[in-house]
Structures are given as structure tokens and as C-alpha cells.
Write an enzyme that holds these catalytic residues in place. Structure first.
Site, PDB file in Angstrom:
ATOM      1  N   ILE A  41     -44.477 -89.075  93.429  1.00 17.74           N
ATOM      2  CA  ILE A  41     -44.722 -89.325  94.863  1.00 17.74           C
ATOM      3  C   ILE A  41     -46.224 -89.329  95.146  1.00 17.74           C
ATOM      4  CG2 ILE A  41     -44.318 -88.443  97.208  1.00 17.74           C
ATOM      5  CD1 ILE A  41     -41.815 -89.560  95.848  1.00 17.74           C
ATOM      6  N   GLU A  74     -49.363 -92.336  85.364  1.00 24.32           N
ATOM      7  CA  GLU A  74     -48.742 -91.017  85.533  1.00 24.32           C
ATOM      8  C   GLU A  74     -48.269 -90.525  84.168  1.00 24.32           C
ATOM      9  OE1 GLU A  74     -45.280 -90.983  88.138  1.00 24.32           O
ATOM     10  OE2 GLU A  74     -44.734 -88.986  87.399  1.00 24.32           O
ATOM     11  N   GLN A 108     -55.677 -72.199  87.514  1.00 24.31           N
ATOM     12  CA  GLN A 108     -56.838 -71.978  86.635  1.00 24.31           C
ATOM     13  C   GLN A 108     -56.426 -72.113  85.168  1.00 24.31           C
ATOM     14  OE1 GLN A 108     -58.911 -68.265  87.493  1.00 24.31           O
ATOM     15  NE2 GLN A 108     -58.238 -68.354  89.610  1.00 24.31           N
ATOM     16  N   LYS A 147     -62.303 -71.005  95.617  1.00 20.47           N
ATOM     17  CA  LYS A 147     -61.971 -70.326  94.356  1.00 20.47           C
ATOM     18  C   LYS A 147     -61.531 -71.346  93.296  1.00 20.47           C
ATOM     19  CE  LYS A 147     -59.417 -66.161  93.298  1.00 20.47           C
ATOM     20  NZ  LYS A 147     -58.427 -65.228  93.852  1.00 20.47           N
ATOM     21  N   GLY A 176     -21.434 -96.473  87.720  1.00 22.19           N
ATOM     22  CA  GLY A 176     -21.119 -95.462  86.715  1.00 22.19           C
ATOM     23  C   GLY A 176     -20.515 -96.067  85.462  1.00 22.19           C
ATOM     24  N   CYS A 212     -21.526-102.103  91.689  1.00 24.05           N
ATOM     25  CA  CYS A 212     -21.243-102.241  90.261  1.00 24.05           C
ATOM     26  C   CYS A 212     -19.875-101.628  89.927  1.00 24.05           C
ATOM     27  CB  CYS A 212     -22.398-101.671  89.436  1.00 24.05           C
ATOM     28  SG  CYS A 212     -22.520-102.495  87.841  1.00 24.05           S
ATOM     29  N   LEU A 213     -19.825-100.440  89.324  1.00 29.35           N
ATOM     30  CA  LEU A 213     -18.503 -99.856  89.072  1.00 29.35           C
ATOM     31  C   LEU A 213     -17.729 -99.720  90.394  1.00 29.35           C
ATOM     32  CD1 LEU A 213     -16.529 -98.588  87.018  1.00 29.35           C
ATOM     33  CD2 LEU A 213     -17.544 -96.377  87.543  1.00 29.35           C
ATOM     34  N   HIS A 225     -27.046-104.466  91.564  1.00 28.15           N
ATOM     35  CA  HIS A 225     -27.589-103.224  92.140  1.00 28.15           C
ATOM     36  C   HIS A 225     -28.617-103.539  93.233  1.00 28.15           C
ATOM     37  CE1 HIS A 225     -26.031-100.345  89.073  1.00 28.15           C
ATOM     38  NE2 HIS A 225     -25.950-101.459  88.366  1.00 28.15           N
ATOM     39  N   GLU A 256     -29.744-101.664  95.350  1.00 30.77           N
ATOM     40  CA  GLU A 256     -30.626-100.498  95.591  1.00 30.77           C
ATOM     41  C   GLU A 256     -31.955-100.585  94.842  1.00 30.77           C
ATOM     42  OE1 GLU A 256     -27.843-100.505  93.829  1.00 30.77           O
ATOM     43  OE2 GLU A 256     -27.854 -99.066  92.187  1.00 30.77           O
TER      44      GLU A 256
HETATM   45  N1  GLN Z   1     -19.415 -99.468  83.567  1.00 29.29           N
HETATM   46  C1  GLN Z   1     -19.409-100.704  84.283  1.00 29.29           C
HETATM   47  C2  GLN Z   1     -19.898-101.872  83.425  1.00 29.29           C
HETATM   48  O1  GLN Z   1     -20.543-101.665  82.422  1.00 29.29           O
HETATM   49  C3  GLN Z   1     -20.242-100.594  85.541  1.00 29.29           C
HETATM   50  C4  GLN Z   1     -21.697-100.393  85.294  1.00 29.29           C
HETATM   51  C5  GLN Z   1     -22.464 -99.902  86.491  1.00 29.29           C
HETATM   52  O2  GLN Z   1     -21.884 -99.371  87.426  1.00 29.29           O
HETATM   53  N2  GLN Z   1     -23.781-100.017  86.449  1.00 29.29           N
HETATM   54  O3  GLN Z   1     -19.660-102.992  83.760  1.00 29.29           O
END
Ligand code: GLN
Length: 530
Positions: A21, A143, A194, A225, A356, A383-384, A509, A511
Site C-alpha cells: 500500500i 518492493e 533501530q 530519536k 475456486g 469463474c467457478l 475475472h 475483479e
Molecule cells: N476450477 C475451475 C476451472 O479451472 C474454476 C477456476 C476459477 O474459479 N478461477 O475452470
């Protein structure tokens, strides 16, 4: 070639002080002053990249446009700088050794003994210099992961020592430390700082600036200090008190003149004026957000919130832009059953099912989507999360009992989600998924089209399985709409439900492409619907 200026950020005393950050905030300030800036993360672990790591280890794996699986700090860099990073922005010890050992096998070292110094340290310096030669940034922030004094970060500190010697006028070193507060004496203590600086000095590196993480404001005395014991100028001792939100940190650092102190160390004669009006406005909106909304996030790693860092931050960006106050209800998919699902989702205005891998908690997610679909709760499956929505629909609406993904059940009679063809012969797990940015075509009459307002979009991916085209017509006939499609690969990217206020599942994704200044359109559309 134009030379870059380099700012190294190291950490002392404890881990998790927020080096990412601080680095991002400093990058944000230089960028707001018109300097072309990027940030590189050096990670001291032996994995070649974090793609093979369980999220419980280091949180989420962040994926760049060019398909690198990287440390989650790169997500912060993009969210604060609003420009993409690339595979050049993340280096691990594993990747350094891999390169050096490959070169050794090729015979590149001509009979020399291959050693940590100079061969590993040379390769570390090469990777840093790549960003200067290939991407031509004016400011490169580096970093260094881990804590000074760790065995595994020693080669990086040694590379920094050499780099500082070779590029004297182009390097500033910031050391981030913790000032613990002792309630028994009511004092902020400087001794660990220190000692941490002494550890750096043993490796031949004198920090130029110390940023002190502290719960309480620090007095002139304490600053004096630290300056005296650590050979730092008084003005270069910067306090970093806990902030209400991470997006406030650039402004707190600006108040403390971090960027101008760094610029002075880097030999800038004068520094450009800052223009951060947009950032300030967005921050004010975030702080003044009124109407509270609650979003449930269902996943199997919810004990460690960093596992879903980018999703969480994308929701913050979207809700800040709409001035909505956000609270998150984290729901562990393994705790969900048919009896408790209504209770688990109580108070949730909308629900996200997170990405996932593997079968743990999968039935809980399927129960949740059924409830969400039937009760018309706004839903975003990522995704999943999208795959689960398809499985649930196929089982309960298309009435195909036992439908599943072959990832969870290779013998299912209805493999509605199946391994992508080009994944079949892949044995290595590292870096072999469908990764990075791909184009997707949107259907005009859809939620996603009204969100993105474009026919073609590009989104980042990380998966091996896909919707099985064999079952597409069954799904569509029963009311699932396919609203995003990859034409080159003949692959379904987005599903929506008709007869539902907001139900979207995406194979990609979103995000990974949201920033504080440019919130992602899909998250904005989702949050607006709540
Ligand atoms: N496990 C699932 C796949 O490989 C979904 C992957 C995920 O959610 N990034 O397609």
C-alpha cells in the site's frame, strides 16, 4: 536511452505492514504529478510464480493482462495507478533460479562456478533493469517482499546494495517499520526500528527514508530519536498512522511530504505540481457513502479475506462511485446446507459466488445458487461461481440429476462443465491454465451489454474447465441466456437468467480490471441493482 529513477521499498520488524500500500500510494503520488510510474514486486519464495500456491498461504493469485500469475500486491498497483502491469512486474526467487540454472545447463557460464553472488544477484538486477529498457518508465518502485533479516531475502538486499552503488544518483531506499505502542508505559517504542536499520547496515544498505507504521501520532522527540539512531534526516522520518481506508494513504503520505522527500533524494531539481482532484473526490464519496448495502461473498477460503482481495476492492470501487455504503457478509461454503441457507443469506441484498478449484464446499455453493435463483436475489458468479450456477440450473431446472463439472466428478452422466480440449494433455500444473486477456462478444439485449455498452470486451481468465457446448441448447431452451461468447474458441463466457432481476455468471475475472478511479462496469451494474 532515458534513465529511470528507482525507489526500493523494504520492510522491517514484522511482515504485513502494508509495503504494497505504501509503494502503491507513492506510485500514485508520482503519477498524479505526471511521472510515468510502475511498481515491481520481488518475492523471496522458491515457487516460480504464486499460481501453484493455496490462497491460505499468501491470499489471492492476481492475473495480469499478458497472463502472468502474480502476487496480490500487483492488484494494489493496478488499483492505485490505474494502468496495467505485466509479467515483468513480478519476480520470484524461483524464477530467478530457474533462469540461472537453465543458463548453466546451456553452458552460458563457460566453466565458471555459478554462485549466489554474482550470478543470482546479477539476474535480480537484470530483471529490475528490464522495466527500464523495455517499458521506459520514469519512476520504477521496487518492493522487496518479506522482512529484512530473513535468510531468503538476503540476495535481494545484496542486489540492492550493488544496484545502489552502480546507480548512485538514481536510487532511493525507503524502509517501512513498525513502532509498537506499549500501553503499560504509554509510549511508542523505536528500538525495533533501530535494530532493523542495523540489520540493513550489516548488509551495506543505508535507508534514506523511514516510514513508521504506528497506531498513535508520533512526537518530534520520537522522530528525532529515529533520525539520530538511524542516520536519517529528520524530514525523512515519515509517520504512517492507521487509515480509515487504504485509498486515503496517498493523501496521508502527501501530507507528510513523502513524495517530495523521495524526489529530493533522487536528485530532482524541482517536482511537477500534483493533480489528484479526481482521487480526492472519489475518496470523499467513499467516506460519505450513505445507503448501506450488504453483499454476501460465498467461498471456501473466507477465513483469509485476502483470498478474495480483488473482488472485495472491486466492490468498494463500485459502491464508492455510486456513494453506497458497503458491508460484506463472508459465508463459508462448507457451512451451507438446505436447512440453514435462508438464515445464511439473511440481510444480503446481493450475493457473489467466488472463484475456486476442487470439490471442497461445492455442494454448499450449489444449494446457495438454487436459493438465490428461486428467491430472485441479485447474483454474480465468478469463474467457478458461474460454473456452479450452470450445474445448479442443469440439475434443478433442466432436471438432470447428478449433473456436475468433471473437475469434481469425472464420471458424471451430465458433464455440463468439462475440461477444455487444449487442457487434456497438460500434465504440469504451473502456468498452464487458460490465462490472461481474451476477447468476448456480448449479446445486445442483455444485462452485460447495458453494463459494458460495447459489443466486444476484453477480460482476464484463469481456468481449465468450460461450459460443455453439448448442453448449450438444453440450457437455453429452459431459460438460461448465453450473453457472452468467445468466437475464436467457441467458448461460452457469460450466462444470464431471464426472469430474474440480475443474475450473471462470468467465466472470466472482472475483479482484475477494477481500479479506484475506474470501477469495473459489471460490478457497478451489480451494485446499482441492489
Ligand atoms: N476450477 C475451475 C476451472 O479451472 C474454476 C477456476 C476459477 O474459479 N478461477 O475452470
Amino acid at each position: 536511452m532515458r534513465r529511470s529513477k528507482f525507489i526500493f521499498v523494504t520492510g522491517g520488524v514484522t511482515s504485513s505492514l502494508g509495503k504494497g500500500i505504501v509503494a502503491s500510494s507513492l506510485g500514485n503520488l508520482f503519477q498524479s504529478r505526471g511521472y510515468n510510474t510502475t511498481i515491481l514486486k520481488l518475492d523471496p519464495y522458491l515457487n516460480v510464480d504464486p499460481g501453484t500456491l493455496n490462497p491460505y498461504e499468501h491470499g489471492e493469485c492476481y492475473v495480469t493482462e499478458d497472463g502472468a500469475e502474480t502476487d496480490l500486491d500487483l492488484g494494489h498497483y493496478e488499483r492505485f495507478l490505474n494502468i496495467p502491469t505485466s509479467q515483468l512486474n513480478n519476480v520470484t526467487t524461483g524464477s530467478i533460479y530457474q533462469t540461472v540454472i537453465r543458463r548453466e545447463r546451456r553452458g552460458d557460464f563457460l566453466g565458471k562456478t555459478v554462485q549466489i553472488i554474482p550470478h543470482i544477484t546479477d539476474e535480480i538486477k537484470n530483471r529490475i533493469l528490464l522495466l527500464e529498457s523495455k517499458k521506459k518508465f520514469q519512476i520504477i518502485i521496487v518492493e522487496i517482499g518479506g522482512t529484512v533479516g530473513d535468510i531468503e531475502s538476503l540476495p535481494y538486499i545484496e542486489a540492492l546494495r550493488q544496484f545502489k552503488f552502480e546507480r548512485k544518483n538514481d536510487v532511493a531506499v525507503i524502509h517501512l517499520t513498525l513502532l509498537p505502542f506499549l500501553s503499560s508505559t504509554g509510549e511508542v517504542k523505536t528500538k525495533p526500528t533501530q535494530h532493523s536499520v542495523k540489520t540493513m547496515l550489516q548488509s551495506g544498505v543505508q535507508p534514506d527514508i523511514i516510514v513508521c507504521r504506528t497506531e498513535k501520532k508520533i512526537s518530534k522527540n520520537v522522530k528525532n530519536k529515529i533520525a539520530l539512531f538511524c542516520n536519517i534526516e529528520y524530514d525523512a522520518v515519515i509517520e504512517s498512522v492507521n487509515a480509515e481506508t487504504i485509498y486515503e494513504v496517498p493523501l496521508l503520505m502527501l501530507e507528510q511530504n513523502l513524495d517530495t522527500v523521495v524526489a529530493k533524494k533522487l536528485g530532482f531539481k524541482k517536482i511537477n505540481k500534483i493533480n489528484n482532484i479526481v482521487w480526492k473526490r472519489r475518496l470523499n464519496r467513499l467516506k460519505k457513502s450513505s445507503k448501506e448495502i450488504t453483499i454476501g461473498i460465498i467461498g471456501k477460503y473466507v477465513e483469509l479475506k485476502d483470498s478474495y482481495k480483488s473482488i472485495y476492492e472491486s466492490l468498494i470501487h463500485a459502491s464508492a462511485s455510486l456513494a453506497k455504503g458497503l458491508s460484506i457478509k463472508w459465508i463459508h461454503s462448507e457451512t451451507i446446507n438446505k436447512k440453514n441457507i435462508s438464515n445464511q443469506l439473511i440481510g444480503c441484498n446481493g450475493v457473489i459466488i467466488a472463484p475456486g478449484f476442487g470439490g471442497r464446499g461445492i455442494e454448499g455453493k450449489i444449494i446457495a445458487v438454487k436459493y438465490i435463483r428461486e428467491n430472485k436475489i441479485p447474483f454474480l458468479g465468478i469463474c467457478l461461481g458461474m460454473q456452479v450456477a450452470v450445474i445448479e440450473f442443469f440439475r434443478n431446472v433442466c432436471k438432470k440429476k447428478g449433473a456436475h463439472s468433471t473437475e469434481m466428478n469425472p464420471n458424471t452422466s451430465y458433464p455440463v462443465i468439462d475440461l477444455m480440449k487444449n487442457q487434456i494433455n497438460i500434465a504440469n500444473k504451473g502456468g498452464t491454465m487458460r490465462l490472461g486477456s481474451y476477447q468476448c462478444k456480448l449479446k445486445k439485449d442483455s444485462i452485460v451489454f447495458s453494463a459494458y455498452k460495447h459489443t466486444y470486451i476484453k477480460e482476464r481468465h484463469r481456468h481449465r474447465y468450460e461450459l460443455n457446448n453439448k448442453y448449450k441448447s438444453d440450457l437455453v431452451l429452459n431459460g438460461m441466456d448465453i450473453t457472452g461468447y468467445n468466437e475464436d474458441l467457441n467458448l461460452v463466457e457469460i450466462i444470464e437468467l431471464k426472469n430474474h432481476p440480475w443474475f450473471v455468471g462470468v467465466q472470466f475475472h472482472p475483479e482484475y480490471q477494477s481500479s479506484f478511479i475506474t470501477p469495473h462496469p459489471l460490478f457497478v451494474s451489480f451494485v446499482r441493482a441492489l
